[in-house]
Design a protein around this motif. Structure first.
Motif, PDB file in Angstrom:
ATOM      1  N   VAL A 290       1.539   0.711  13.990  1.00  0.00           N
ATOM      2  CA  VAL A 290       1.495  -0.064  12.890  1.00  0.00           C
ATOM      3  C   VAL A 290       1.357   0.599  11.533  1.00  0.00           C
ATOM      4  N   LYS A 291       2.009  -0.042  10.424  1.00  0.00           N
ATOM      5  CA  LYS A 291       1.669   0.651   9.067  1.00  0.00           C
ATOM      6  C   LYS A 291       0.274   0.543   8.760  1.00  0.00           C
ATOM      7  N   PRO A 292      -0.136   1.601   8.035  1.00  0.00           N
ATOM      8  CA  PRO A 292      -1.226   1.364   7.592  1.00  0.00           C
ATOM      9  C   PRO A 292      -1.574   0.223   6.316  1.00  0.00           C
ATOM     10  N   LEU A 293      -2.528  -0.481   6.213  1.00  0.00           N
ATOM     11  CA  LEU A 293      -2.805  -1.256   5.310  1.00  0.00           C
ATOM     12  C   LEU A 293      -2.758  -1.008   3.719  1.00  0.00           C
ATOM     13  N   ASP A 294      -1.861  -1.924   3.124  1.00  0.00           N
ATOM     14  CA  ASP A 294      -1.546  -1.340   1.737  1.00  0.00           C
ATOM     15  C   ASP A 294      -2.517  -2.411   0.853  1.00  0.00           C
ATOM     16  N   LEU A 295      -3.636  -1.867   0.519  1.00  0.00           N
ATOM     17  CA  LEU A 295      -4.764  -2.674  -0.158  1.00  0.00           C
ATOM     18  C   LEU A 295      -4.099  -3.149  -1.454  1.00  0.00           C
ATOM     19  N   PHE A 296      -3.152  -2.230  -2.208  1.00  0.00           N
ATOM     20  CA  PHE A 296      -2.971  -2.639  -3.638  1.00  0.00           C
ATOM     21  C   PHE A 296      -1.719  -3.676  -3.580  1.00  0.00           C
ATOM     22  N   LYS A 300      -5.582  -9.536  -3.105  1.00  0.00           N
ATOM     23  CA  LYS A 300      -6.819 -10.501  -2.949  1.00  0.00           C
ATOM     24  C   LYS A 300      -6.915 -10.899  -1.323  1.00  0.00           C
ATOM     25  N   LEU A 301      -8.384 -10.970  -0.975  1.00  0.00           N
ATOM     26  CA  LEU A 301      -8.601 -11.793   0.351  1.00  0.00           C
ATOM     27  C   LEU A 301      -9.318 -13.101  -0.234  1.00  0.00           C
ATOM     28  N   GLU A 302      -8.911 -14.221   0.470  1.00  0.00           N
ATOM     29  CA  GLU A 302      -9.416 -15.536   0.360  1.00  0.00           C
ATOM     30  C   GLU A 302     -10.284 -16.175   1.580  1.00  0.00           C
TER      31      GLU A 302
END
Ligand code: NAD
Ligand code: MG
Length: 393
Positions: A290-296, A300-302
């Motif tokens: 699995v690809k790493p998370l790209d936070l940029f 936003k997290l809601e």
């Protein structure tokens, strides 16, 4: 080298498990694969993974598979048939880990067989635990099995538990558990349109690609209800201490709220290979593909509260767990029958909850002391659900 048996290898979870295994030929060997009747897919899996044994449920599929394996030069793979063969391969001596990924009540007995053989259980089949809760956890303890959750929320909670935590322990320092839910495909659909929702719409989940039954469960939120019950057994907490949070991005997979005010969350892209790889390798960590998370890119997290009017199934599940006894068996059986009827065009989307509610109010209550009572309550509730559906149509 760990020997693996995959119950339900042709399904969504089964295929993701094989994908992880394929990345680590030095760590894992496929010993047994099983399917209901997807013979072609199972044949392809045999060519790629060369298990020792395969199981299909009906005799005709077994015959077809024997012939096709023989013509591909794979005569050494033993083809077994029937429900008892599922339990048999889950308990083989050279199997260390069993991926329990059959959908629904059909997964209960084979999963219990793996528990009783003291295996590491990678538990995707939440229905087994919902049905047999206390008995299941008791057997895990008694036979020294190692239970690791695959359901993404429960795997996340497990990862956020204190070091050395074993499933089934109660931790006083945990104030509550927060289960995240994407909200499914109908989070914003006007309530008036719910009745006409089609199976295709219900199966088109915005964040996860899954089998048809769990996709419908996600759309009705029964999936979250089943997960609440699952979490209550796995983490030994009453449902009152487990909350549901709508989190449309599906990046946080659940959170543990500690008494000191700390909240721990597990994050990752929504891909089941993460919890699968975690549980297979635990306590190590391995590449899941699995690809790493790209936070940029996420930005936003809601978080939102749940609209109970839209999703009555969640309340039904909470009610079943609070009442105890065979109520969760009844809930699960009625849901399985209603979802099947919906997928076959027999009832409307909104009638799924109505069928379950009616069956729950009519099914006789009993305490559960043994597995026969579980199976018996399951059969009764299914019959009641069929009757209820017939009366509707
Ligand atoms: P699926 O429908 O894609 O696959 C089900 C598998 O079970 C197939 O291999 C099928 O052949 C087998 N099967 C079905 N009925 C059977 C029967 N009567 N006897 C023997 N085998 C049978 O389902 P899935 O999405 O892979 O889900 C499997 C389980 O994992 C479910 O309990 C689901 O709730 C749970 N789960 C799935 C996901 C997901 O992302 N797919 C996430 C969390 C939990
Ligand atoms: Mg889940």
């Amino acid at each position: 080298m760990k020997g693996i048996c995959i119950l339900g290898s042709t399904g969504s979870i089964g295929q993701s498990t094989l994908d992880v295994i394929e990345r680590h030929p030095d760590r894992y060997k496929v010993i047994a694969l099983t399917a209901n009747r997807s013979v072609e897919r199972l044949h392809e899996q045999c060519i790629r993974h060369h298990p020792e044994k395969v199981v299909v449920v009906d005799e005709m599929s077994a015959e077809t598979l024997r012939k096709s394996l023989s013509s591909s030069g794979l005569k050494d793979i033993t083809v077994l048939q029937g429900i008892s063969a599922l339990a048999e391969v889950a308990a083989l001596d050279n199997v260390d880990q069993v991926m329990a990924a059959i959908v629904g009540a059909a997964g209960l007995m084979p999963t219990l067989s793996a528990v009783r053989a003291g295996k590491r259980i990678l538990l995707a089949n939440k229905e087994a635990l919902v049905m047999s809760g206390r008995l299941f956890m008791r057997e895990v303890e008694k036979f020294g099995a190692e239970l690791l959750p695959i359901d993404s929320e429960h795997n996340a909670l497990f990862q956020c538990m204190p070091a050395g935590y074993r499933v089934g322990e109660r931790k006083a320092e945990v104030r509550s558990l927060l289960l995240t839910a994407s909200g499914g495909p109908f989070r914003e659909l006007p309530l008036e349109s719910f009745r006409e929702i089609t199976p295709e719409q219900a199966c088109a989940h915005p964040k996860w690609v899954m089998g048809r039954k769990i996709s419908v469960d996600s759309a009705t939120m029964m999936n979250k209800g089943l997960e609440l019950i699952e979490a209550s057994w796995l983490f030994n907490l009453p449902v009152e201490q487990i909350k549901v949070v709508i989190h449309p991005q599906s990046i946080i997979h659940s959170l543990v709220d500690y008494v000191d005010g700390t909240m721990l969350a597990q994050m990752g892209n929504p891909d089941m290979r993460i919890p699968i790889a975690h549980a297979m390798a635990w306590p190590d960590r391995i590449d899941s593909g699995v690809k790493p998370l790209d936070l940029f890119a996420i930005k936003k997290l809601e978080f939102e509260t749940l609209d109970n009017e839209r999703f009555p199934c969640l309340e039904l599940a909470i009610k079943a767990m609070k009442k105890g006894g065979n109520c969760s068996v009844t809930l699960n059986a009625a849901n399985e029958v209603a979802v099947e009827a919906f997928l076959n065009g027999g009832i409307h989307f909104t009638e799924i909850a109505l069928v379950i509610e009616k069956v729950m109010s009519e099914a006789p209550f009993c305490e559960i002391e043994n597995i026969e009572q579980v199976l018996d309550s399951d059969v009764r509730a299914r019959a009641l659900a069929e009757e209820t559906i017939k009366a509707l149509t």
